[in-house]
Design a protein around this motif. Structure first.
Motif, mmCIF file in Angstrom:
data_model
loop_
_atom_site.group_PDB
_atom_site.id
_atom_site.type_symbol
_atom_site.label_atom_id
_atom_site.label_comp_id
_atom_site.label_asym_id
_atom_site.label_seq_id
_atom_site.Cartn_x
_atom_site.Cartn_y
_atom_site.Cartn_z
ATOM 1 N N ARG A 1 0.835 -1.183 0.000
ATOM 2 C CA ARG A 1 0.000 0.000 0.000
ATOM 3 C C ARG A 1 0.881 1.248 0.000
ATOM 4 N N PHE A 2 0.362 2.314 -0.562
ATOM 5 C CA PHE A 2 1.154 3.532 -0.720
ATOM 6 C C PHE A 2 1.044 4.398 0.537
ATOM 7 N N ARG A 3 1.539 3.889 1.650
ATOM 8 C CA ARG A 3 1.489 4.626 2.901
ATOM 9 C C ARG A 3 2.471 5.795 2.917
ATOM 10 N N ALA A 4 3.516 5.695 2.128
ATOM 11 C CA ALA A 4 4.539 6.741 2.135
ATOM 12 C C ALA A 4 3.965 8.093 1.711
ATOM 13 N N LEU A 5 2.907 8.090 0.911
ATOM 14 C CA LEU A 5 2.339 9.345 0.430
ATOM 15 C C LEU A 5 1.784 10.166 1.591
#
Length: 236
Positions: free
Chosen positions: A58-62
């Motif tokens: 999942r793109f949690r870094a965004l």
């Protein structure tokens, strides 16, 4: 490290700090023909498929990047310091209440405490608070003893929130201990009543025996045959 607990990032988000990322990449490295592309080796950006078991993520870094951009380093430092100040405020409340005790020193925004008098009191207190759904805490155990964890977190915690939480804890604790004293008082009263009734019955038996003995003596004196004293007879 859970960023959603202390760094104002929405749930869920966890950061993993590594001393040497090379060992992780070597352990989970995935080289497949269908994963090859023409930009391999042309960038210093890590390929996170080599950092874990699954290939996708999942793109949690965004949301971490957005949070850092909004708050900045200074804003995040102040956010953490505010949580620590609020935890210290709650810790003072606990120390001032002689019915409670701390399990360990406060750590960041975490305060661990319990009710004096046994693990069952802490368990019942937490159960009451959870059922009311005003605040939420969790229970933990250490070296055979149970205690309650109070953690300051959230987007914008304030002093009013800590005061509200403490009033809820203090109120439920007072009610719990009052009920316990009432139950113990009833049990003690019943035992005392039983002992009193038993004593009264014994006294009545003695009075009856004494009365019967006196009647026997009177009858025996009138008949001028023999004298009976407390059941022991002497011939005259």
């Amino acid at each position: 490290y859970n960023l959603h607990k202390s760094l104002a990032v929405n749930f869920d988000c966890t950061a993993m700090w590594l001393r040497d990322s090379y060992q992780v990449v070597e352990s989970f490295n995935v080289e497949r023909l269908y994963l090859q592309h023409k930009y391999e080796g042309q960038s210093d950006i890590p390929e996170f498929r080599h950092w874990q078991i699954p290939l996708g993520r999942r793109f949690r870094a965004l949301k971490v990047w957005v949070t850092f951009r909004i708050f900045g380093a200074a804003g995040l430092r102040e956010h953490i310091r505010n949580q620590i100040r609020l935890a210290a405020r709650f810790e003072r409340y606990v120390l001032e209440d002689t019915r409670l005790e701390l399990i360990a020193k406060r750590a960041m925004g975490l305060v661990c405490f319990r009710v004096k008098g046994g693990d069952h009191l802490s368990t019942e207190l937490l159960q009451r608070i959870t059922e009311r759904k005003k605040i939420y805490m969790v229970q933990a155990a250490f070296e055979g003893g149970k205690f309650i964890r109070f953690c300051v977190c959230g987007m914008e915690p304030k002093e009013e929130d800590i005061d509200f939480a403490w009033r809820e804890i203090e109120t439920q604790l007072s009610q719990l201990l009052s009920e316990k004293r009432g139950i113990n008082g009833k049990v003690g009263g019943k035992e005392k009543s039983k002992a009193t009734d038993s004593g009264n019955e014994s006294l009545e038996e003695q009075q009856i025996q004494h009365k019967d003995g006196a009647c026997a003596i009177t009858q025996q004196l009138n008949s001028d045959l023999h004298i009976g004293i407390c059941g022991n007879e002497k011939s005259k």
